[in-house]
Design an enzyme around this catalytic site. Structure first.
Site, mmCIF file in Angstrom:
data_model
loop_
_atom_site.group_PDB
_atom_site.id
_atom_site.type_symbol
_atom_site.label_atom_id
_atom_site.label_comp_id
_atom_site.label_asym_id
_atom_site.label_seq_id
_atom_site.Cartn_x
_atom_site.Cartn_y
_atom_site.Cartn_z
ATOM 1 N N GLU A 197 0.829 -1.211 0.000
ATOM 2 C CA GLU A 197 0.000 0.000 0.000
ATOM 3 C C GLU A 197 0.860 1.256 0.000
ATOM 4 O O GLU A 197 0.612 2.222 0.717
ATOM 5 C CB GLU A 197 -0.977 0.001 1.176
ATOM 6 C CG GLU A 197 -2.002 -1.126 1.111
ATOM 7 C CD GLU A 197 -3.155 -0.930 2.065
ATOM 8 O OE1 GLU A 197 -3.119 0.042 2.863
ATOM 9 O OE2 GLU A 197 -4.096 -1.738 2.011
ATOM 10 N N GLU B 131 -5.077 -8.574 1.868
ATOM 11 C CA GLU B 131 -5.988 -8.250 2.958
ATOM 12 C C GLU B 131 -7.374 -8.045 2.349
ATOM 13 O O GLU B 131 -7.503 -7.400 1.314
ATOM 14 C CB GLU B 131 -5.592 -6.955 3.670
ATOM 15 C CG GLU B 131 -4.203 -6.932 4.263
ATOM 16 C CD GLU B 131 -3.888 -5.554 4.852
ATOM 17 O OE1 GLU B 131 -4.831 -4.849 5.275
ATOM 18 O OE2 GLU B 131 -2.704 -5.190 4.863
#
Length: 363
Positions: free
Chosen positions: A182, A292
């Site tokens: 990310e 995730e």
């Protein structure tokens, strides 16, 4: 999108994410949204899915980059245990199966705890599961981030990157690894680490240090938030280090619902837009993974909460065959994204985990 969970907290350092059982994969069986994508269905011909089998008695044995020939790895991230090992084995006991991958977050400290990996618990779990290391260029204890330009310049080669490469090489087994997952979050707010070009330079440098050290057992996963609204779509594309530096493409979809003041989104709705975005922009030749993912529980509508899980196998097979792995985020408080966050949710999750499409291993 990232949730506010304080990933750097000491309490989270024992957290683990896992994806199923073993590296010896056998036969996987078959399994049976709204299209809000501005890009449509993506480019034909750049899609990895055409080479993927649906199973039906064929071998799912993975290739050198851990890509299974059919089905998808099934996984979890959990802090719900007294230790790393029990966090994994406890939930495995509840859902009635072993997972395929163990994901854990590590920092750049290169010291005992969060900076030294694989550790004893990971080695134990890795005997029958794949390990997935999310490696963040920060110090958890001090909440201090490193600049990508310094990483690219070799500032941390001798003190951090080379020792990690040596340990991972010595481990011997194939592992997944993401460098600064990310990264697009770290360019706009909070821990500003640099811009897109600086991230690309840092990611390539880390990869090259590992290669120079003779590390051949790392499968590199390029992981972004998956948020493609506004200017983040271009930011994500600008942060791609190149095909030679990314073996898999990953993003982290969450149905936050009211926790972030949003609307309810099904699993299909949460993954479709980003999936098609990557295909449209030429990344469909890479296997996809959700390092995730998770959902809130809607107490006003238990049925649709349970359905969020139940649609996963059919949706993956029918619409998103490039997705070859999912890691369920299992933690709270804050946005309660635990697997067991409402009546029937644990049982529904366990039921889906028994689907043949999500059982690529021989166990």
């Amino acid at each position: 999108m990232r949730i506010a969970r304080g990933r750097g907290r000491v309490a989270a350092l024992s957290a683990v994410a896992l994806i199923g059982a073993g590296t010896a994969l056998s036969a996987c069986g078959s399994a049976s949204g709204n299209d809000d994508s501005p890009g449509g269905s993506g480019k034909k011909g750049s899609n990895l899915a055409s080479g993927r089998s649906e199973g039906a008695g064929r071998s799912c044995a993975p290739d050198a980059k851990l890509m299974p020939k059919c089905g998808a790895y099934w996984g979890i991230y959990s802090v719900q245990g007294a230790s790393l090992t029990s966090a994994v084995t406890d939930i495995e006991g509840k859902v009635g199966r072993r997972f395929d991958i163990v994901l854990r977050f590590h920092d750049f400290s290169n010291k005992s705890g969060p900076g030294v990996f694989p550790d004893a618990s990971e080695r134990e779990l890795g005997r029958s599961r794949l390990l997935f290391f999310a490696w963040e260029s920060k110090l958890y204890q001090k909440q201090q981030s490193y600049k990508w330009r310094d990483i690219a310049a070799g500032t941390y080669d001798r003190t951090v990157i080379q020792p990690v490469a040596k340990r991972v090489k010595a481990y011997g087994r194939k592992v997944f690894m993401s460098f600064d997952p990310e990264m697009d979050r770290h360019m706009t707010k909070g821990e500003l680490k640099g811009n897109e070009a600086e991230y690309v330079a840092a990611a390539r440098h880390v990869h090259d240090v590992f290669a120079k050290a003779g590390v051949t057992n790392v499968v590199w996963v390029w992981t972004v938030t998956g948020a493609i609204s506004g200017d983040n779509a271009q930011r994500i594309l600008n942060s791609y280090p190149g095909d030679a530096y990314a073996d898999w493409v990953g993003w982290d979809p969450y149905n936050f619902y009211k926790c972030h003041g949003g609307q309810w989104r099904t699993f299909d709705e949460k993954i479709g837009q980003t999936y098609r975005f990557f295909q449209k922009n030429g990344l469909g030749k890479k296997p996809f993974i959700l390092p995730e993912y998770g959902t809130q529980f809607d107490p006003a509508d238990t049925k649709r909460s349970l359905q969020w899980y139940r649609e996963i196998p059919g949706v993956l097979k029918k619409k998103y065959p490039n997705i070859a792995g999912l890691v369920r985020f299992d933690a709270g408080p804050g946005c309660n994204l635990k697997v067991d966050n409402g009546p029937g949710m644990l049982n529904s999750y366990a039921e889906v985990g028994r689907d043949p499409y999500l059982n690529t291993s021989s166990g």
